[in-house]
Enzyme design. Structure first.
Site, PDB file in Angstrom:
ATOM      1  N   PHE A 187      38.659  32.308  37.540  1.00 24.89           N
ATOM      2  CA  PHE A 187      38.035  31.887  38.774  1.00 24.89           C
ATOM      3  C   PHE A 187      38.137  33.017  39.621  1.00 24.89           C
ATOM      4  O   PHE A 187      39.366  33.666  39.906  1.00 24.89           O
ATOM      5  CB  PHE A 187      38.993  30.685  39.378  1.00 24.89           C
ATOM      6  CG  PHE A 187      38.307  30.268  40.788  1.00 24.89           C
ATOM      7  CD1 PHE A 187      37.483  29.156  40.759  1.00 24.89           C
ATOM      8  CD2 PHE A 187      38.483  30.702  41.864  1.00 24.89           C
ATOM      9  CE1 PHE A 187      36.706  28.883  41.956  1.00 24.89           C
ATOM     10  CE2 PHE A 187      37.811  30.522  43.084  1.00 24.89           C
ATOM     11  CZ  PHE A 187      36.901  29.484  43.104  1.00 24.89           C
ATOM     12  N   ASP A 295      41.998  40.930  40.048  1.00 26.23           N
ATOM     13  CA  ASP A 295      41.889  39.928  41.340  1.00 26.23           C
ATOM     14  C   ASP A 295      43.206  39.139  41.570  1.00 26.23           C
ATOM     15  O   ASP A 295      43.700  38.417  40.885  1.00 26.23           O
ATOM     16  CB  ASP A 295      41.042  39.100  40.589  1.00 26.23           C
ATOM     17  CG  ASP A 295      40.663  37.902  41.852  1.00 26.23           C
ATOM     18  OD1 ASP A 295      41.494  37.654  42.783  1.00 26.23           O
ATOM     19  OD2 ASP A 295      39.711  37.148  41.357  1.00 26.23           O
ATOM     20  N   LYS A 326      43.485  35.072  50.572  1.00 28.94           N
ATOM     21  CA  LYS A 326      44.815  33.798  50.692  1.00 28.94           C
ATOM     22  C   LYS A 326      45.838  34.228  51.774  1.00 28.94           C
ATOM     23  O   LYS A 326      45.688  34.534  52.813  1.00 28.94           O
ATOM     24  CB  LYS A 326      44.993  33.405  49.277  1.00 28.94           C
ATOM     25  CG  LYS A 326      43.893  32.689  48.578  1.00 28.94           C
ATOM     26  CD  LYS A 326      44.267  32.032  47.277  1.00 28.94           C
ATOM     27  CE  LYS A 326      43.118  31.240  46.783  1.00 28.94           C
ATOM     28  NZ  LYS A 326      42.970  30.063  47.279  1.00 28.94           N
ATOM     29  N   THR A 350      28.118  43.179  58.916  1.00 28.33           N
ATOM     30  CA  THR A 350      28.317  43.357  60.173  1.00 28.33           C
ATOM     31  C   THR A 350      29.839  43.317  60.542  1.00 28.33           C
ATOM     32  O   THR A 350      30.370  44.195  61.187  1.00 28.33           O
ATOM     33  CB  THR A 350      27.704  42.012  60.709  1.00 28.33           C
ATOM     34  OG1 THR A 350      26.274  42.313  60.791  1.00 28.33           O
ATOM     35  CG2 THR A 350      27.981  42.086  62.399  1.00 28.33           C
TER      36      THR A 350
END
Lengths: 468, 468
Positions: A187, A295, A326, A350
């Protein structure tokens, strides 16, 4: 250890005051929300003002020990006094109400905020920091960085007319046919690039166009890892061989620019592998000229008993990228200078992250270090793991995993329904935990979770298992 | 009008105290940051604590009138007292330090926050709100919603075994070969799905894999729009015909699930079209069974003299989706119930937006309404537009555009270098503006920008133009 910081929070204990759980107020608020937003994934409605430390208070006045912590996203407790103080500071207020376009108009204290915070935890061997808005954004910005670097490595920093023209048509060579290699049951996020590397569940992917990128099976290890040494080594060797083969097969058709991997596959079922496996991945990616992205969106920030889960691998050369979000509240990725794009505005947007989240990360890092919470989490994790192992002999609990991985612990129930029943029964008895994969229960407590809380969790689990 | 609210801010005026711009402190801080992060897009370094209202103060003590506002992302002024008050409130602090996984554990006041804020500005004909983290995330979540709905419309809500299996391989039919149709020179974001619909500049796209999705030329209109009625009608008709043709051509190979369009193409050069053109797009998408997504990330929240730019189109049926971010600080999209996925967890992520940004949106909406700032922006815009038009007769300024579009105004310089020179000369004289497209100067002031500020902007521009 615990007493030095837990006492600063309000004293709470699990208490379910409603006849059923979730209670009528939670249900009624969910129904209200359903008029304007999806409600079917609601677990219960929260009174965050009343929640404190490890305890979450719901809209009905139920108090739950929270070992799920907003899908692994609360590090140092609800309403931590240190974070309240920060939120009241002029520094925080100024950052909150004057959100900058960080890439164009950074605040004068920007580097200091990072140096006092996120850069204190720069993974070994890395030095640069790209900030972003969320875990998916962090991974996708990392993918962009490796694609650009991979292109430049193979074609130089100048652009051909054909590239400049074709990229405006979304066509090669300007939009190259590169890929990211990920693992089955991985994931990595929910946006279009990250979702193309996510392979957890069909519900996450079905109906959404995806890049035709390769995947390799996660090693089919048995748990506990350490008890199945030979078996697991063979399984991991097979997976490593497949990684190398897949990279080579794709070299001419859809080159693999990077491999992305979670230290522990979380959403996909809490799937582990040995440090040797990850060292193997680093070796192969080095040899094949492929970037390695670790990750750490869910594993990072101390939960595994080291600040970064990959610290435990003792890599000879660092990963090229480590992504986070997280628990950090801030998001982004660490890297080295070779992954900074050749030109400004190539990897840009941005916001480029959010200063208030960087301030919170700074404050949490200070708190974690001052209270030695990473070591604390390692100790508490060992206690929980050992207790669960003992429990697993006489109960349907199986495949307890997470030895020496802090409180990043999980176990399987025999069936998906059995797992769901454990999760709902635990909640009904005042302990909030989560599920993942097909039939796993995952613990994702905060770093302030102590042995006392672990005792409550385990007692409740024993009762729940006895009942079902 | 102005006096009732401007007085609540510190009184500032443009003042450049350094010999060159950016000054030595800005340059030195940028150099420091460059050790750990990209710095080459820095314009200048900001002291946000000292900035106030329409004025931005830099690290050297220079004060600039800010008509660019963090790439169009500040609505009601730096350090607006109303936002300071909000930031000090318990409600805000609780939300800031206990960030929820909104889809699982929403706070009990979540619906109320939305009802008192973002839902007050629900575009006509829509009723649902999906919240997200940033503009790119908003657009990509919207794309996911239309892909899922398009699939279900054509194949029912059940999933075949083949779909469930193939989606895990990123292959059709589970990962369908659907597309989003966008316009040449469009900008819809920087992540992999949104970037595949962005067609502004090669630097935004080169080296990054993209979906092979179609595009259509933006109508080649002449400015001022109203002076070239016949010519522009023909140009728009041609573009509309291409839209229909492209949708039809793709029906068998790569069906267009949605068309995405900005009311004014911003990053791509401030390209306008008439309300008739957008009504035509709505008609065609309806007829061809394609969803219509209006990307108001930059145009939304009052800058065009209506709260949403598409309010001015007088559509007979609403767009299917309106996305927003930037000035709203919050991000997401409005839609109707038909675009809520068939199952929970299909369009889901950990944060699902950020309550503190929803609180800020609520406070800004209250402020905007109380001070009638949308009407104010319309009036100030007319004044600026008219003045620029007068100026364009005798200067290199051309293609002034944004009549009746509030302060969402821009003009061209003859060359890209000329444009860059105007932007840098304006800054050196204490007025911050931006560029876009090939040779456009864009004004993106806040909603509190008044005629007094407009006067300063125009005077400075006259001097700059005279000098070069």
């Amino acid at each position: 250890m615990k007493s030095t910081f837990i006492r600063r929070f309000a004293t709470l204990r699990p208490e379910i005051v409603t006849k059923s759980f979730p209670g009528p107020v939670s249900k009624s608020i969910s129904k209200d929300i359903s008029e304007i937003q999806e409600d079917r994934a609601h677990q219960f409605i929260v009174d965050y003002g009343k929640s404190s430390g490890n305890y979450i208070v719901d809209a009905d006045g139920n108090t739950l020990l929270d070992a799920f912590a907003q899908i692994a996203s609360i590090a140092i407790g609800y309403n931590n006094p240190a974070l309240i103080e920060l939120a009241k500071s002029e520094e925080f207020i100024t950052a909150a109400i004057n959100r900058p376009a960080l890439g164009n108009f950074p605040p004068s204290n920007w580097k200091q905020i990072l140096e006092d915070g996120l850069l204190k935890k720069t993974p070994k061997g890395l030095e640069q920091l790209f900030t972003a808005m969320c875990g998916s954004c962090a991974n996708e910005s990392a993918y962009k960085a490796v694609f650009m670097a991979y292109r430049d490595k193979h074609h130089g920093t100048g652009f051909s007319e054909e590239e400049l023209k074709s990229c405006m048509q979304n066509a090669a060579p300007g939009s190259p046919e590169y890929s990211i290699l990920s693992f089955e049951s991985a994931f990595h996020g929910r946006l279009f690039g990250s979702l193309s590397t996510t392979r957890s569940k069909a519900i996450h992917k079905i109906g959404v166009p995806a890049f035709d990128w390769p995947q390799v099976a996660w090693p089919a290890v048995k748990y506990p890892l350490e008890e199945y040494g030979d078996y697991n080594r063979a399984a991991e060797a097979k997976s490593l061989e497949l990684v190398r083969q897949t990279i080579r097969e794709h070299k001419t058709k859809k080159p693999v620019a990077a491999l992305v991997v979670e230290p522990i596959q979380s959403e996909g079922g809490d799937n582990h592998a040995s440090a040797d496996f990850f060292r193997g991945l680093r070796e192969i990616t080095k040899e094949e000229g492929v970037y390695m992205i670790v990750d750490e969106v869910q594993t990072g920030f101390g939960a595994t008993g080291s600040f970064w889960a990959h610290d435990k691998w003792n890599l000879e050369t660092p990963p090229d990228i480590v992504t986070f979000s997280k628990k950090a509240q801030a998001a982004g990725f660490y890297h080295n200078f070779d992954l900074r794009p050749s030109l400004p505005y190539r990897n840009f947007n941005t916001w480029m992250g959010d200063p208030i989240r960087a301030l919170q990360a700074r404050e949490m890092i200070k708190y974690i270090d001052n209270h030695n919470l990473v070591k604390h989490t390692e100790d508490v994790g060992e206690f929980i793991y050992t207790s669960l192992k003992n429990l697993s002999g006489n109960t349907p609990i199986e495949n307890v995993r997470g030895w020496k991985q802090g409180t990043f612990i999980s176990f399987d129930m025999p069936t998906s329904q059995g797992r769901d029943l454990v999760v709902s029964s635990m909640r009904a008895r005042g302990v909030n935990i989560g599920g993942c994969g097909e039939r796993a229960v995952r613990l994702r407590p905060m770093l302030i979770f102590g042995k006392e809380e672990a005792g409550i969790l385990l007692d409740t689990l024993r009762k729940v298992i006895a009942d079902i």
